[in-house]
Scaffold this motif. Structure first.
Motif, PDB file in Angstrom:
ATOM      1  N   ALA A 178      40.193  -6.739 -22.679  1.00 53.94           N
ATOM      2  CA  ALA A 178      39.284  -7.055 -21.585  1.00 53.94           C
ATOM      3  C   ALA A 178      39.233  -5.924 -20.561  1.00 53.94           C
ATOM      4  N   VAL A 179      40.406  -5.340 -20.252  1.00 56.16           N
ATOM      5  CA  VAL A 179      40.457  -4.238 -19.295  1.00 56.16           C
ATOM      6  C   VAL A 179      39.721  -3.021 -19.858  1.00 56.16           C
ATOM      7  N   ARG A 180      39.885  -2.791 -21.157  1.00 50.92           N
ATOM      8  CA  ARG A 180      39.191  -1.666 -21.783  1.00 50.92           C
ATOM      9  C   ARG A 180      37.682  -1.839 -21.658  1.00 50.92           C
ATOM     10  N   TYR A 181      37.174  -3.028 -21.944  1.00 54.78           N
ATOM     11  CA  TYR A 181      35.727  -3.251 -21.840  1.00 54.78           C
ATOM     12  C   TYR A 181      35.251  -3.110 -20.396  1.00 54.78           C
ATOM     13  N   ALA A 182      36.027  -3.621 -19.456  1.00 49.55           N
ATOM     14  CA  ALA A 182      35.625  -3.519 -18.053  1.00 49.55           C
ATOM     15  C   ALA A 182      35.522  -2.063 -17.617  1.00 49.55           C
ATOM     16  N   GLY A 183      36.427  -1.202 -18.103  1.00 46.54           N
ATOM     17  CA  GLY A 183      36.395   0.205 -17.742  1.00 46.54           C
ATOM     18  C   GLY A 183      35.319   0.993 -18.461  1.00 46.54           C
ATOM     19  N   ARG A 184      34.956   0.560 -19.669  1.00 45.96           N
ATOM     20  CA  ARG A 184      33.953   1.305 -20.443  1.00 45.96           C
ATOM     21  C   ARG A 184      32.574   1.258 -19.790  1.00 45.96           C
ATOM     22  N   ARG A 185      32.343   0.310 -18.903  1.00 42.94           N
ATOM     23  CA  ARG A 185      31.031   0.242 -18.252  1.00 42.94           C
ATOM     24  C   ARG A 185      30.771   1.448 -17.371  1.00 42.94           C
ATOM     25  N   PHE A 186      31.810   2.229 -17.058  1.00 45.18           N
ATOM     26  CA  PHE A 186      31.637   3.418 -16.222  1.00 45.18           C
ATOM     27  C   PHE A 186      31.360   4.672 -17.052  1.00 45.18           C
ATOM     28  N   TYR A 187      31.438   4.575 -18.374  1.00 42.64           N
ATOM     29  CA  TYR A 187      31.317   5.759 -19.216  1.00 42.64           C
ATOM     30  C   TYR A 187      29.984   6.489 -19.025  1.00 42.64           C
ATOM     31  N   GLY A 188      28.888   5.730 -19.050  1.00 45.53           N
ATOM     32  CA  GLY A 188      27.574   6.351 -19.074  1.00 45.53           C
ATOM     33  C   GLY A 188      27.355   7.350 -17.954  1.00 45.53           C
ATOM     34  N   ARG A 189      27.607   6.945 -16.729  1.00 41.56           N
ATOM     35  CA  ARG A 189      27.346   7.828 -15.595  1.00 41.56           C
ATOM     36  C   ARG A 189      28.309   9.014 -15.580  1.00 41.56           C
ATOM     37  N   LEU A 190      29.577   8.771 -15.964  1.00 42.28           N
ATOM     38  CA  LEU A 190      30.531   9.875 -16.020  1.00 42.28           C
ATOM     39  C   LEU A 190      30.110  10.897 -17.072  1.00 42.28           C
ATOM     40  N   LEU A 191      29.717  10.427 -18.255  1.00 40.24           N
ATOM     41  CA  LEU A 191      29.291  11.331 -19.320  1.00 40.24           C
ATOM     42  C   LEU A 191      28.052  12.120 -18.900  1.00 40.24           C
ATOM     43  N   ARG A 192      27.134  11.461 -18.245  1.00 38.05           N
ATOM     44  CA  ARG A 192      25.887  12.122 -17.835  1.00 38.05           C
ATOM     45  C   ARG A 192      26.145  13.268 -16.865  1.00 38.05           C
ATOM     46  N   HIS A 193      27.234  13.183 -16.106  1.00 34.95           N
ATOM     47  CA  HIS A 193      27.550  14.235 -15.134  1.00 34.95           C
ATOM     48  C   HIS A 193      28.543  15.258 -15.681  1.00 34.95           C
ATOM     49  N   GLY A 194      28.858  15.184 -16.965  1.00 34.20           N
ATOM     50  CA  GLY A 194      29.659  16.247 -17.569  1.00 34.20           C
ATOM     51  C   GLY A 194      31.116  15.928 -17.783  1.00 34.20           C
ATOM     52  N   VAL A 195      31.559  14.713 -17.480  1.00 30.01           N
ATOM     53  CA  VAL A 195      32.944  14.312 -17.753  1.00 30.01           C
ATOM     54  C   VAL A 195      33.081  14.036 -19.245  1.00 30.01           C
ATOM     55  N   ARG A 196      34.098  14.621 -19.876  1.00 30.67           N
ATOM     56  CA  ARG A 196      34.348  14.389 -21.300  1.00 30.67           C
ATOM     57  C   ARG A 196      35.343  13.242 -21.467  1.00 30.67           C
ATOM     58  N   ILE A 197      35.030  12.318 -22.374  1.00 28.42           N
ATOM     59  CA  ILE A 197      35.849  11.123 -22.562  1.00 28.42           C
ATOM     60  C   ILE A 197      36.316  11.046 -24.000  1.00 28.42           C
ATOM     61  N   TYR A 198      37.641  10.869 -24.177  1.00 29.65           N
ATOM     62  CA  TYR A 198      38.259  10.746 -25.489  1.00 29.65           C
ATOM     63  C   TYR A 198      38.957   9.388 -25.574  1.00 29.65           C
ATOM     64  N   GLU A 199      38.786   8.695 -26.693  1.00 30.59           N
ATOM     65  CA  GLU A 199      39.491   7.443 -26.929  1.00 30.59           C
ATOM     66  C   GLU A 199      40.540   7.658 -28.020  1.00 30.59           C
ATOM     67  N   TYR A 200      41.793   7.384 -27.669  1.00 26.21           N
ATOM     68  CA  TYR A 200      42.934   7.623 -28.558  1.00 26.21           C
ATOM     69  C   TYR A 200      42.906   6.626 -29.712  1.00 26.21           C
TER      70      TYR A 200
END
Length: 392
Positions: free
Chosen positions: A266-288
């Motif tokens: 549940a915490v993972r899903y709640a945090g994933r909602r922020f991915y889009g805007r971070l990715l759009r501004h150049g933040v790279r995201i890796y999932e282990y």
């Protein structure tokens, strides 16, 4: 920064330390057990998660052994996190002369106050060495039991003047939750030739923002590299904004986050909602991918931190946390090497692919994100009501 310099934090920066990084249970558990078995004066253990099993059995054996040999042993355990420790092992510890205190005992009548937990993970021996990080005493970190699927964690071993600050932190918390007096020798150390700069950062009830303030400060000051690993990712809007701004000014910003294997979906899903805007501004995201990511580490240019604190606003709001901060180019390079190894075992999320993800994960992100927003509003409203009720 120099030792003794005035600071808005509880502890100052101190030179003359030596830091050793231990990755995963097969490295840090043997080092911690060796330190306990070699104890001559005292052992202090502050821990959130303790569950009976092979790992805990080794620590119980070591702690009982040194206690029976005359070493003073003090355990400060979170009352909620220690529910998995058997009555037999608790009795064995106390019968061997180990003093145990429980942080914030859970009571149904305490309601909201039960949410305050001691999330620190700390082992101190003889005021000479301290281990800090994010582990628990549980078989989830045991490679002998789970193989490559064991939880991924990092601990830092500290020798030098920062050990005295770790001991002071333990003592202040112990005195609040135990009537057993602590009379411990002061930390005695010889400045290490490596002369590594360090500071103990902590969040406490009444002053919960220190860790967040420190991380924000380093995000703002990053010039080349900013890599963050966290087991739970629900960042405040200030941290999200700072990450976006760092990426826009050309900093290599990367987040190492949990993949499908996680203890809190549940915490993972709640945090994933922020991915889009971070990715759009150049933040790279890796999932282990290989196992549960439980590590909490940050590297920003030559500065780094390892400890108990996640980039999670709930974690920082309710819990006692503590990190070992280090400002040393060699240590930063060593931690960066751990990041590179973990990136190689991770799936990088790209913005175009993220926009095309199926409806099912989108629904889960919306639902758990809504729960997170509701809890945040409810908590703020409760805090406001409590403030208004206070006598003036």
């Amino acid at each position: 920064m120099l030792s003794g310099r005035k600071t808005k934090y509880r502890f100052p920066w101190r030179a003359g330390n030596r830091f050793t990084i231990h990755s995963d249970g097969e490295e840090f558990f043997p080092a911690m057990l060796d330190a306990v078995r070699d104890a001559r004066s005292h052992v202090l253990l502050e821990m959130y998660l303790v569950e009976s099993g092979a790992v805990t059995a080794q620590f119980v054996e070591a702690l009982c052994g040194v206690a029976q040999a005359g070493v003073a042993v003090y355990l400060l355990l979170d009352d909620f996190g220690v529910r998995g420790l058997s009555r037999f092992e608790r009795t064995r510890l106390t019968a061997s002369g180990v003093d145990i205190a429980y942080y914030n005992p859970v009571r149904y009548t305490k309601y909201r106050r039960n949410l305050f937990r001691d999330h620190r993970k700390l082992l101190l021996v003889d005021a000479e060495v301290a281990f800090a990080g994010g582990t628990g005493l549980t078989d989830e970190f045991d490679r002998n039991r789970l193989g490559r699927r064991r939880w991924h964690e990092v601990m830092v071993e500290t020798r030098g003047p920062c050990v005295a600050d770790w001991q002071a932190l333990f003592v202040s918390n112990w005195r609040e939750w135990s009537r057993v007096p602590l009379e411990l020798p002061a930390s005695v150390y010889a400045p290490d030739p490596r002369n590594q700069l360090g500071r103990v950062a902590c969040s406490e009830i009444g002053r919960p923002v220190e860790v967040k303030r420190s991380v924000l400060n380093r995000i703002h000051r990053a010039r080349k590299r900013l890599w963050i690993a966290t087991a739970y990712f629900i960042p405040s809007w200030k941290i999200r904004r700072a990450l976006r701004r760092a990426a826009r000014r050309g900093v290599d910003v990367r987040l190492l986050l949990p993949g499908p294997r996680t203890d809190h979906p549940a915490v993972r899903y709640a945090g994933r909602r922020f991915y889009g805007r971070l990715l759009r501004h150049g933040v790279r995201i890796y999932e282990y991918q290989p196992s549960v990511l439980h590590a909490k580490m940050v590297v920003s240019d030559t500065w780094a931190a390892i400890g108990s604190s996640n980039i999670d606003r709930w974690n920082l709001r309710w819990n006692l946390e503590a990190n070992q901060e280090m400002d040393d180019a060699g240590v930063a390079q060593e931690i960066a090497a751990l990041f590179r190894r973990d990136f190689a075992h991770s799936l990088e999320i790209h913005y175009e692919e993220w926009q095309r993800r199926p409806w099912r994960p989108r629904l889960m992100e919306w639902f758990w994100g809504s729960v997170d927003v509701w809890l945040e509003r409810y908590t703020r409203l409760s805090e406001l009501r409590r403030t208004l009720r206070r006598p003036r």
